[in-house]
Structure formats: structure tokens, C-alpha cells
Design an enzyme around this catalytic site. Sequence first.
Site, PDB file in Angstrom:
ATOM      1  N   CYS A  75       0.891  -1.175   0.000  1.00 30.83           N
ATOM      2  CA  CYS A  75       0.000   0.000   0.000  1.00 30.83           C
ATOM      3  C   CYS A  75       0.922   1.216   0.000  1.00 30.83           C
ATOM      4  CB  CYS A  75      -0.928  -0.008   1.198  1.00 30.83           C
ATOM      5  SG  CYS A  75      -1.989  -1.478   1.306  1.00 30.83           S
TER       6      CYS A  75
ATOM      7  N   ALA B 238       1.415   4.350  -1.544  1.00 28.07           N
ATOM      8  CA  ALA B 238       1.260   5.804  -1.584  1.00 28.07           C
ATOM      9  C   ALA B 238       1.326   6.393  -0.169  1.00 28.07           C
ATOM     10  CB  ALA B 238      -0.065   6.169  -2.248  1.00 28.07           C
ATOM     11  N   PRO B 239       1.948   7.568  -0.027  1.00 28.51           N
ATOM     12  CA  PRO B 239       2.516   8.457  -1.054  1.00 28.51           C
ATOM     13  C   PRO B 239       3.961   8.166  -1.453  1.00 28.51           C
ATOM     14  CG  PRO B 239       2.586   9.556   1.051  1.00 28.51           C
ATOM     15  CD  PRO B 239       1.927   8.226   1.303  1.00 28.51           C
TER      16      PRO B 239
ATOM     17  N   GLY C 252       6.823   7.337   0.701  1.00 26.77           N
ATOM     18  CA  GLY C 252       7.946   7.551   1.609  1.00 26.77           C
ATOM     19  C   GLY C 252       8.653   6.271   2.013  1.00 26.77           C
ATOM     20  N   LYS C 253       7.893   5.213   2.262  1.00 29.00           N
ATOM     21  CA  LYS C 253       8.510   3.964   2.707  1.00 29.00           C
ATOM     22  C   LYS C 253       9.250   3.282   1.554  1.00 29.00           C
ATOM     23  CE  LYS C 253       4.930   3.539   6.190  1.00 29.00           C
ATOM     24  NZ  LYS C 253       4.147   4.677   5.662  1.00 29.00           N
TER      25      LYS C 253
ATOM     26  N   ASP D 154      -0.358   0.155  -5.326  1.00 32.62           N
ATOM     27  CA  ASP D 154      -1.412   0.915  -4.667  1.00 32.62           C
ATOM     28  C   ASP D 154      -2.691   0.787  -5.470  1.00 32.62           C
ATOM     29  OD1 ASP D 154      -1.323   3.004  -2.214  1.00 32.62           O
ATOM     30  OD2 ASP D 154      -2.930   3.531  -3.605  1.00 32.62           O
TER      31      ASP D 154
ATOM     32  N   ASP E  15      -5.209  -3.857  -6.653  1.00 34.01           N
ATOM     33  CA  ASP E  15      -5.698  -4.166  -5.317  1.00 34.01           C
ATOM     34  C   ASP E  15      -4.817  -5.256  -4.714  1.00 34.01           C
ATOM     35  OD1 ASP E  15      -7.050  -4.867  -3.028  1.00 34.01           O
ATOM     36  OD2 ASP E  15      -9.001  -5.137  -4.001  1.00 34.01           O
TER      37      ASP E  15
ATOM     38  N   ASP F  59       1.662  -1.556   5.131  1.00 32.20           N
ATOM     39  CA  ASP F  59       1.245  -0.419   5.943  1.00 32.20           C
ATOM     40  C   ASP F  59      -0.246  -0.256   5.653  1.00 32.20           C
ATOM     41  OD1 ASP F  59       0.924   1.877   7.374  1.00 32.20           O
ATOM     42  OD2 ASP F  59       2.269   3.109   6.171  1.00 32.20           O
TER      43      ASP F  59
ATOM     44  N   CYS G 285      -0.893   3.144  11.332  1.00 28.09           N
ATOM     45  CA  CYS G 285      -0.780   4.382  12.108  1.00 28.09           C
ATOM     46  C   CYS G 285      -1.980   4.502  13.036  1.00 28.09           C
ATOM     47  CB  CYS G 285      -0.643   5.601  11.203  1.00 28.09           C
ATOM     48  SG  CYS G 285      -1.979   5.842  10.024  1.00 28.09           S
TER      49      CYS G 285
END
Length: 437
Positions: A253, A255-256, A258-259, A276, A304, A323, A376
Site C-alpha cells: 500500500c 502511496a505516497p 515515503g517507505k 497501490d 488491489d 502499511d 498508524c
Amino acid sequence: MLTTAGGSGAQTRAIAARVLDAVLHRGRSLKAELAASLPALRDPRDRALVEAICFAVLRQPLRYERTLEAWMPRPPSARDGELRALLYVGLAQLDPLRLPEHAAVASTVEAARALGHPHQAGLVNALLRRAQRDGLPALDPTHSHWPSWLRGRLRRDWPEHYAAILAASALPPPMWLRVNALREPVQAYRARLAEAGIEALAGPGAALRLEQAMPVAALPGFDEGLVSVQDLSAQQVADALAPAPGARVLDACAAPGGKSAHLLERDPQLRLTALDIDAARLRRVEDTLRRLGLSERAVLRAADAAEPAAWWDGRAFDAIVLDAPCSATGIVRRQPDVVLHRRETDLAALVGLQARLLDALWTTLAPGGTLLYATCSILQDENEHQVRAFLERTADARVEPLDARYGHDREVGRQRLPGEDGGDGFFYARLRRAPPG
């Protein structure tokens, strides 16, 4: 530092009031409303001020509501949402933003006229003068705008930390940077910041901490890919996954981005697929990787993750980052409107989606490979309860320990709560797929 310079002070306050009215009284998204409203302001300082006011109000809307109730026999109702929001705008400028009082009061009074409320200009002036003189009434942090069902979950899951979580979620977060180690050592970039008059504290790994947020355009070398903005907790996903050099890795997953970018910065030989479900959000991943000079080293797919038959080529991954979509209850200080829109039925749907993603992605992981499940969220239903349920139904899944850098030990993972070590609330569980036999 925020200033009131640049453009029309009244226009800036009026736009902030319209955004807040839409979010607080009509259920709109803060992100969407800001995206639609900020282009009307040409000066970046005005745009920054609107954002700062809106975030300040939405982190503690109950505080401003209680102030009006204490000071007015009949406060404006939601039907007078624009005026009510403008009063919040005025109060937030005085506390917590502490803008110059004369300019804040005068511009907010003028904004009442600009919004078509000339007869209430005297009321706005009187209330803000009282706030200057007396300060705002204190509010117990446990008297929160979080919906009652969510506060109930929070109290159940974290009885000893309940008040601290609500208090931390109402405070502005620090700005965390991640230095692109492929381009420049962390200490060299920290020296570059110092030359630009920007004080940064060293964090773990490639992290640097700024106490005050600033536009990315003010960061030396941002456009050239020397640095990215990413919270400490999100940066530690790559550390927790710790793939072997040259591993074949899936960011499920992404986006955006960073990982994905952090994993590529750590290992020039990494073979990464970034997935994504949202093609528009995947373009943000592409933009991020291009800015950092990493776009040629990743395969991007809009698909998906819960349906591997539609995108997987059958070659197993050595490591997977999931994530997962979640309630975002660990990042309320960054997305303060998220709890205004969250419904109890949303949580059940998210828990179901997380389980489907775990089950589907596990089939694409090589025996001996590692899957890092992260959210998160600070809700146990999405975190440790989710992982325990997965372990019960998945015979070849094993939990691997993570150390105290990642927060509180939950036996099947680690949980950082909002504000701890300066990071966002985040959960990490490292799962190993046992070899057959």
C-alpha cells in the site's frame, strides 16, 4: 515563524473560517477544503497562516466551543457556522498561535464584514478583546472532541495512557526529515541546514528533527532529492523490515511513497515493487521517487493488493511491507479532522480489509520471508488483536521480536503512542513465514 504579512489579512481569516465551517459543520475533509481554497491566496505566507489556523482549531475544537459557551448567553449555532468558525479563527490566533494581537483582532473583525456579517463585527471584536485580557478558560484534555465510542475504545485499550494520548494528539508535531543517504551523509546535511539558519536535532538513522514546521521549499536541496519529510515512526518501518541486501520487496500500500523511497535509499541493489489501489495516489509515489532519483529502480503497479491474481507474476517476495489502511488514530495531530469523520462502522470494515490483505499477501511471500504489518492506529482491534487472529489461522506464520525502539511490547508486536520519542502513534509486527516441513 508565522507572520500576518503578505496579502489581505481579512481575506486570509475569511478563507480559514470557510474551511473550518465546511469541516466542522458539513463533514468535509480538511485536506480537500484546503486544496480547493488555498490557490486563492498568492502569498505563501498567507497559505501557511490559513493552514496553521485550521490545524490549531481542529486539534482542540471543544476548547473554543466551551469558551463561547462560557462567554456568550447564546453562542452561534451550527446554522451560523461561518460566524462560529470565524470566532474560532480569532481565538486560535491568540492561543495557541500567539500572533501579534492587534493584527489578529483587526483582521478577524474585518473578515466578519467580508463574510457578510457586518452587524456581528462588534461582537467579534468584544470576544477577542476579552480573550486578550483574560485568556481562554482551561479545558481538561480528557474533554475531547473524539467521538464517545472512540474515547471508549481508547480508554479500554490504554487506561493508563488515555489522558496522555488525548493531550499529545492535541499538540502540533515536530517536523521530521529523512536524509537521502545515497546523496549525502546525515551529518553533512545537518551542517547544510545550520548554514541556512535551520536548527535540527539528530534522530535515529537518517532522521533529523525540526521543532518548527516550514515549507519544503525552504529546505536546502529538497528539489534535488537530498531530503524528504517523513515522521520518525514511518521511517522506522524500513528498520523493522530490514530486508537482506538485494532482496525482492513489495510495498503493498505504497502511496505516497515515503517507505518505498526509504527502502531504496538504504539499499542500491533492492528490487522493489510499489503497489497501490489508487492510480492517482500511485502517481504521487512516482513523483516522490523521481525527485529522489529512484524512479528507475522500482516497478509501480496500480492494483488491489488483496487480489494477487490480478497483479502477481507468481515470483515470491523476500519481504513485504503492509502499511495497512486503518483508522489513523495515531496521527490525529497531523490529520486532526480524522476523528470528526470516523464512525464505529468504519472500524469494523477496516479490520475486515486488514485481515483480507494479510491473508492475500501471505500467499506471495517466500518461505523464510518477512512481512511487516504496520498501521498508524493505536486501537488494539487493528493491531495486536488483528495479528493474533492472523497467527491463529495461519499455521506457517511466526512473530519475530522487535526491540524497544518501536514502542511498548505487545507480545505480537510493538506500539508507539502519539508523541512518544516525538513520533506518531504507530504499530509494528514482524512476521516470518516458516519453511515447509
